[in-house]
Scaffold this motif. Structure first.
Motif, PDB file in Angstrom:
ATOM      1  N   MET A   1      -2.700  -0.053 -10.403  1.00  0.00           N
ATOM      2  CA  MET A   1      -1.874  -0.960 -11.176  1.00  0.00           C
ATOM      3  C   MET A   1      -1.812  -0.448 -12.615  1.00  0.00           C
ATOM      4  SD  MET A   1      -2.422  -5.014 -12.030  1.00  0.00           S
ATOM      5  CE  MET A   1      -4.053  -4.852 -12.693  1.00  0.00           C
ATOM      6  N   THR A   2      -0.608  -0.307 -13.135  1.00  0.00           N
ATOM      7  CA  THR A   2      -0.424   0.105 -14.521  1.00  0.00           C
ATOM      8  C   THR A   2      -0.670  -1.083 -15.436  1.00  0.00           C
ATOM      9  OG1 THR A   2       1.240   1.700 -13.832  1.00  0.00           O
ATOM     10  CG2 THR A   2       1.211   1.095 -16.164  1.00  0.00           C
ATOM     11  N   ALA A   3      -1.389  -0.857 -16.530  1.00  0.00           N
ATOM     12  CA  ALA A   3      -1.653  -1.904 -17.519  1.00  0.00           C
ATOM     13  C   ALA A   3      -1.537  -1.295 -18.909  1.00  0.00           C
ATOM     14  CB  ALA A   3      -3.040  -2.504 -17.309  1.00  0.00           C
ATOM     15  N   TYR A   4      -1.227  -2.147 -19.883  1.00  0.00           N
ATOM     16  CA  TYR A   4      -0.988  -1.687 -21.253  1.00  0.00           C
ATOM     17  C   TYR A   4      -1.853  -2.451 -22.235  1.00  0.00           C
ATOM     18  CZ  TYR A   4       3.056   0.499 -19.156  1.00  0.00           C
ATOM     19  OH  TYR A   4       3.867   1.267 -18.360  1.00  0.00           O
TER      20      TYR A   4
ATOM     21  N   LEU B   1       1.846 -14.405 -21.265  1.00  0.00           N
ATOM     22  CA  LEU B   1       1.551 -13.082 -20.713  1.00  0.00           C
ATOM     23  C   LEU B   1       0.138 -13.091 -20.154  1.00  0.00           C
ATOM     24  CD1 LEU B   1       2.881 -10.357 -23.214  1.00  0.00           C
ATOM     25  CD2 LEU B   1       3.531 -10.673 -20.834  1.00  0.00           C
ATOM     26  N   PRO B   2      -0.021 -12.700 -18.893  1.00  0.00           N
ATOM     27  CA  PRO B   2      -1.371 -12.627 -18.332  1.00  0.00           C
ATOM     28  C   PRO B   2      -2.058 -11.333 -18.759  1.00  0.00           C
ATOM     29  CG  PRO B   2       0.222 -11.948 -16.687  1.00  0.00           C
ATOM     30  CD  PRO B   2       1.014 -12.377 -17.911  1.00  0.00           C
ATOM     31  N   THR B   3      -3.354 -11.286 -18.593  1.00  0.00           N
ATOM     32  CA  THR B   3      -4.115 -10.056 -18.833  1.00  0.00           C
ATOM     33  C   THR B   3      -4.815  -9.668 -17.535  1.00  0.00           C
ATOM     34  OG1 THR B   3      -6.120 -11.199 -19.519  1.00  0.00           O
ATOM     35  CG2 THR B   3      -4.524 -10.656 -21.252  1.00  0.00           C
ATOM     36  N   THR B   4      -5.325  -8.453 -17.501  1.00  0.00           N
ATOM     37  CA  THR B   4      -6.041  -7.969 -16.319  1.00  0.00           C
ATOM     38  C   THR B   4      -7.474  -8.447 -16.294  1.00  0.00           C
ATOM     39  OG1 THR B   4      -6.742  -5.951 -17.443  1.00  0.00           O
ATOM     40  CG2 THR B   4      -4.640  -5.866 -16.245  1.00  0.00           C
ATOM     41  N   GLY B   5      -7.951  -8.998 -17.409  1.00  0.00           N
ATOM     42  CA  GLY B   5      -9.351  -9.400 -17.521  1.00  0.00           C
ATOM     43  C   GLY B   5     -10.222  -8.308 -18.115  1.00  0.00           C
ATOM     44  N   ALA B   6      -9.621  -7.142 -18.365  1.00  0.00           N
ATOM     45  CA  ALA B   6     -10.362  -6.028 -18.960  1.00  0.00           C
ATOM     46  C   ALA B   6     -10.628  -6.306 -20.437  1.00  0.00           C
ATOM     47  CB  ALA B   6      -9.570  -4.733 -18.817  1.00  0.00           C
TER      48      ALA B   6
ATOM     49  N   PRO C   1      -0.821  -6.495 -17.481  1.00  0.00           N
ATOM     50  CA  PRO C   1      -0.326  -5.810 -16.276  1.00  0.00           C
ATOM     51  C   PRO C   1       1.121  -5.347 -16.479  1.00  0.00           C
ATOM     52  CG  PRO C   1      -1.314  -7.938 -15.715  1.00  0.00           C
ATOM     53  CD  PRO C   1      -1.221  -7.873 -17.213  1.00  0.00           C
ATOM     54  N   GLY C   2       1.415  -4.150 -16.005  1.00  0.00           N
ATOM     55  CA  GLY C   2       2.748  -3.578 -16.174  1.00  0.00           C
ATOM     56  C   GLY C   2       3.858  -4.452 -15.623  1.00  0.00           C
ATOM     57  N   ALA C   3       3.644  -5.065 -14.452  1.00  0.00           N
ATOM     58  CA  ALA C   3       4.683  -5.906 -13.844  1.00  0.00           C
ATOM     59  C   ALA C   3       4.979  -7.130 -14.717  1.00  0.00           C
ATOM     60  CB  ALA C   3       4.267  -6.341 -12.449  1.00  0.00           C
TER      61      ALA C   3
END
Length: 130
Positions: A1-4, A29-34, A40-42
């Motif tokens: 999964m691409t993330a920015y 906007l959601p985050t990946t939790g990182a 998340p790119g999507a």
């Protein structure tokens, strides 16, 4: 999964880092939790589409051209025959070369509202290496 990362997401959306942080805090906007936060790119793509709603087109015409950029004239460089006209449409800078006579006929000047219409048969898409 691409993330920015926040700064990259902000640059891609044409907004400030703080705006992206506010959207994350508001749940827009959601985050990946990182850690540090990543989008998340999507989700970023979905937000970009939502933000791309076109400003009103002052020409009010029907056209087969799909690429219409409404913006402000930011620069005109002209000589006796030709002119370069720069239009800023959101984060997009569109440059047109036209006759100096056309600039006069359209009444273009810095600060004028204008629509750049682009009709092309080829679009090249590139992605960064890695």
């Amino acid at each position: 999964m691409t993330a920015y990362k926040i700064a990259d997401a902000a640059r891609l959306l044409g907004v400030s880092d703080d705006t992206v942080r506010r959207w994350v805090d508001a749940g827009t906007l959601p985050t990946t939790g990182a850690t540090p936060a990543e989008i998340p790119g999507a989700a970023l793509a979905e937000r970009a589409v939502a933000l791309a709603a076109r400003p009103d087109d002052p020409t009010d015409v029907l056209s087969s051209a799909r690429n219409r950029f409404t913006g402000l004239v930011t620069r005109i460089v002209r000589d006796t025959v030709m002119a370069q006209v720069d239009i800023q449409s959101g984060p997009h800078r569109v440059v047109s070369l036209m006759s100096a006579e056309a600039v006069d006929a359209l009444g273009l000047e810095v600060g004028s509202l204008a629509v750049a219409v682009v009709k092309a048969t080829t679009v090249i898409v590139e992605t960064p290496k890695g």
